[in-house]
Every structure is written in C-alpha cells, then in structure tokens.
Design a protein around this motif. Structure first.
Motif, short mmCIF file in Angstrom:
data_model
loop_
_atom_site.label_atom_id
_atom_site.label_comp_id
_atom_site.label_asym_id
_atom_site.label_seq_id
_atom_site.Cartn_x
_atom_site.Cartn_y
_atom_site.Cartn_z
N LYS A 146 -11.59 4.64 -2.97
CA LYS A 146 -10.88 5.40 -4.01
C LYS A 146 -10.36 4.47 -5.11
O LYS A 146 -10.42 4.82 -6.29
N ALA A 147 -9.85 3.32 -4.72
CA ALA A 147 -9.34 2.37 -5.71
C ALA A 147 -10.46 1.92 -6.66
O ALA A 147 -10.25 1.79 -7.86
N GLY A 148 -11.64 1.71 -6.12
CA GLY A 148 -12.78 1.31 -6.95
C GLY A 148 -13.28 2.44 -7.83
O GLY A 148 -13.60 2.24 -9.00
N ILE A 149 -13.32 3.64 -7.28
CA ILE A 149 -13.80 4.80 -8.04
C ILE A 149 -12.85 5.13 -9.17
O ILE A 149 -13.27 5.43 -10.30
N SER A 150 -11.55 5.06 -8.91
CA SER A 150 -10.56 5.53 -9.88
C SER A 150 -10.16 4.48 -10.92
O SER A 150 -9.43 4.80 -11.85
N LEU A 151 -10.62 3.26 -10.77
CA LEU A 151 -10.29 2.23 -11.77
C LEU A 151 -10.96 2.59 -13.09
O LEU A 151 -12.18 2.72 -13.16
N PHE A 152 -10.17 2.76 -14.13
CA PHE A 152 -10.72 3.13 -15.42
C PHE A 152 -11.40 1.92 -16.06
O PHE A 152 -10.84 0.83 -16.11
N GLY A 153 -12.60 2.11 -16.54
CA GLY A 153 -13.31 1.03 -17.22
C GLY A 153 -13.83 0.01 -16.24
O GLY A 153 -14.20 0.32 -15.11
N SER A 154 -13.83 -1.24 -16.66
CA SER A 154 -14.38 -2.33 -15.87
C SER A 154 -13.29 -3.08 -15.13
O SER A 154 -12.18 -3.22 -15.62
N GLY A 155 -13.64 -3.57 -13.96
CA GLY A 155 -12.67 -4.34 -13.19
C GLY A 155 -13.08 -4.48 -11.74
O GLY A 155 -14.27 -4.42 -11.41
N TRP A 156 -12.07 -4.61 -10.89
CA TRP A 156 -12.28 -4.91 -9.48
C TRP A 156 -11.30 -4.15 -8.61
O TRP A 156 -10.14 -3.99 -8.97
N ALA A 157 -11.76 -3.73 -7.45
CA ALA A 157 -10.87 -3.25 -6.38
C ALA A 157 -10.77 -4.38 -5.38
O ALA A 157 -11.78 -4.99 -5.00
N TRP A 158 -9.54 -4.70 -4.98
CA TRP A 158 -9.32 -5.85 -4.10
C TRP A 158 -8.52 -5.48 -2.86
O TRP A 158 -7.54 -4.74 -2.95
N LEU A 159 -8.91 -6.05 -1.75
CA LEU A 159 -8.04 -6.15 -0.57
C LEU A 159 -7.47 -7.55 -0.66
O LEU A 159 -8.21 -8.53 -0.78
N ALA A 160 -6.14 -7.64 -0.67
CA ALA A 160 -5.49 -8.94 -0.82
C ALA A 160 -4.34 -9.05 0.16
O ALA A 160 -3.85 -8.05 0.70
N LYS A 161 -3.91 -10.28 0.35
CA LYS A 161 -2.74 -10.56 1.17
C LYS A 161 -1.63 -10.99 0.23
O LYS A 161 -1.81 -11.92 -0.57
N ASP A 162 -0.48 -10.31 0.30
CA ASP A 162 0.61 -10.65 -0.60
C ASP A 162 1.39 -11.86 -0.07
O ASP A 162 1.05 -12.43 0.97
N LYS A 163 2.45 -12.23 -0.78
CA LYS A 163 3.23 -13.42 -0.43
C LYS A 163 3.88 -13.32 0.95
O LYS A 163 4.20 -14.33 1.56
N ASN A 164 4.07 -12.08 1.43
CA ASN A 164 4.68 -11.86 2.74
C ASN A 164 3.64 -11.72 3.85
O ASN A 164 3.98 -11.40 4.98
N GLY A 165 2.37 -11.91 3.49
CA GLY A 165 1.29 -11.81 4.48
C GLY A 165 0.83 -10.40 4.74
O GLY A 165 0.03 -10.17 5.64
N GLN A 166 1.32 -9.45 3.94
CA GLN A 166 0.94 -8.04 4.10
C GLN A 166 -0.32 -7.73 3.31
O GLN A 166 -0.49 -8.21 2.18
N LEU A 167 -1.18 -6.90 3.87
CA LEU A 167 -2.38 -6.48 3.17
C LEU A 167 -2.04 -5.40 2.13
O LEU A 167 -1.22 -4.52 2.40
N VAL A 168 -2.68 -5.49 0.99
CA VAL A 168 -2.53 -4.50 -0.07
C VAL A 168 -3.88 -4.24 -0.71
O VAL A 168 -4.76 -5.12 -0.71
N ILE A 169 -4.05 -3.04 -1.22
CA ILE A 169 -5.21 -2.70 -2.03
C ILE A 169 -4.71 -2.64 -3.46
O ILE A 169 -3.74 -1.94 -3.76
#
Length: 191
Positions: free
Chosen positions: A113-136
């Motif tokens: 959904k994050a990739g589909i709904s991104l307007f225009g060009s860009g990237w959908a990412w799974l990342a680890k934040d500074k606290n070690g938590q996963l975020v999209i």
C-alpha cells in the motif's frame, strides 16, 4: 572516493518474468550508471570527495543528495532481488515483522500500500528507526531512510523506469510481483 556501478549478483534475464531483461538493462545499465557517474562528477573537490555513500546521503542536499540517494537506493534494491527469492523472512527480521504487524501477510499488505499510494516517483521502505523499531515509510524522489537517521532494510522502487516497460501504468501489479523475487537472506542481514 570513486563510486562504481555495482555488479548484479544475477544475469540480466534472471528475474524474468517479474522484471524483464530489457528493464534490468535500462534500469541498472543506464539509470543507475547515470546516478553513479553524476555523483562522481559532483563530489569532486567537495567535502564529500572521500566520504562513503551513507555519509553523503545523510549530510548532503541538492544534486549531490539526489544522485547519492539514488545510487544507495538502487544498490540496496538490486541486491535485494534474486531469481531464487520469494517466500518470507526468517530469524530476527521475521520475529520483528510479526511483532510489529501481527503477520507477514499484514506487513506485506501495508508495505505494498505504501508503494501504491506514493504520489509520483519515489520509494517505499522498510527501515529500522533509531530505537531499533521497524517502520514503513515513503520517500519521495531519491531520498533514503539514512537521511532521517534510519537504517534501510528493504526498498521498492516506484519510479516508472523500474516497471513501465513490463507493467506500463500498473504499479500495483509490479509491486505484488516483486515479493516473488525478494532475497530474504540478504535483506535479513540489514536488520
């Protein structure tokens, strides 16, 4: 530091039918090559001349940031794919995904959904934040989670050059097909 075009860990036709040989040759051989070549020219004589890619993405702006971001993004993207990919992650990454989203299927749905709904060009990412938590997160254009102090784990390219030859305007079809070629062993190392 002079950056080099990464060598793909598979043949240019190895990801078919998900990604065609023609798309790989344009996407890797022309688009990524241009970002790498532009970055090398842009950093000459700057404070980034001997910096690593992550430092450049974290500390630059403008054209240097755009070309460094796209070089890093594509390096991560192309090495996340494998003709023997698919399935689900294992180990710590699997546990973290299940803890955060309840199941891999829930994660996959939210990420797509994050990739589909991104307007225009860009990237959908799974990342680890500074606290070690996963975020999209969604990143426009050539941005990368590194610019926000995060660790990129998995990125889906939603620039049209990543899929238009194979899927035309059907971005959802492309994103859904990518799950069949994700190299979870490689992706898991980033977590």
């Amino acid at each position: 530091m002079k950056f080099e075009l990464i060598t793909l860990p598979y043949a240019s036709d190895a990801l078919e039918p998900v990604i065609s040989k023609e798309t790989i040759e344009f996407h890797h051989g022309k688009h990524l090559r241009a970002y790498v070549d532009n970055l090398n020219k842009l950093i000459q004589g700057t404070k980034f001349e001997n910096a690593d890619l992550e430092t450049i993405v974290a500390e630059s702006d403008g054209a240097i940031f755009n070309n460094a971001g796209q070089t890093l993004n594509h390096n991560l993207y192309f090495t996340s794919l494998s003709p023997n990919g698919g399935g689900e992650p294992t180990g710590r990454l699997s546990e973290a995904i299940n803890q955060k989203w309840g199941s891999f299927d829930n994660f996959k749905e939210e990420f797509t959904k994050a990739g589909i709904s991104l307007f225009g060009s860009g990237w959908a990412w799974l990342a680890k934040d500074k606290n070690g938590q996963l975020v999209i997160i969604q990143e426009p254009n050539g941005s990368n989670p590194v610019a926000q102090g995060m660790t990129p784990i998995l990125g889906f390219d939603v620039w049209e050059h990543a899929y238009y030859l194979d899927y035309q305007n059907r971005r959802p079809d492309h994103l859904n097909a990518l799950w069949n070629i994700i190299d979870w062993e490689e992706v898991g190392k980033r977590y």
